[in-house]
Design a protein around this motif. Sequence first.
Motif, mmCIF file in Angstrom:
data_model
loop_
_atom_site.group_PDB
_atom_site.id
_atom_site.type_symbol
_atom_site.label_atom_id
_atom_site.label_comp_id
_atom_site.label_asym_id
_atom_site.label_seq_id
_atom_site.Cartn_x
_atom_site.Cartn_y
_atom_site.Cartn_z
ATOM 1 N N PHE A 1 0.772 -1.276 0.068
ATOM 2 C CA PHE A 1 -0.047 0.078 0.081
ATOM 3 C C PHE A 1 0.774 1.175 -0.082
ATOM 4 N N THR A 2 1.942 1.165 0.697
ATOM 5 C CA THR A 2 2.826 2.477 0.822
ATOM 6 C C THR A 2 3.597 2.648 -0.338
ATOM 7 N N ARG A 3 3.962 1.479 -1.087
ATOM 8 C CA ARG A 3 4.472 1.576 -2.433
ATOM 9 C C ARG A 3 3.751 2.297 -3.268
ATOM 10 N N GLU A 4 2.463 2.245 -3.129
ATOM 11 C CA GLU A 4 1.476 2.781 -4.323
ATOM 12 C C GLU A 4 1.491 4.492 -4.345
ATOM 13 N N PHE A 5 1.906 4.835 -3.157
ATOM 14 C CA PHE A 5 1.912 6.343 -2.710
ATOM 15 C C PHE A 5 3.027 6.872 -3.651
#
Length: 72
Positions: free
Chosen positions: A68-72
């Motif tokens: 999820f954090t990599r998508e930001f």
Amino acid sequence: MGLSYMLVNFAVLLVNLRYLLVSLSSLLVNLHFTREFYGFTREFEHFTREFYGFTREFGHFTREFYGFTREF
């Protein structure tokens, strides 16, 4: 002479029987504690199995959070 010798042997026999009873009672106590310790280890094994399941779920959560954090 023979009667006193018999009485001494009888007294020694009683003392030996007393030590035998003490040893048997000690054995029974040790068996009881062994059974209690075996129950404790089974409970600890259950706890570690649950904790391993928790860590696997936590690892799954961290992988999802990392994705999820990599998508930001």
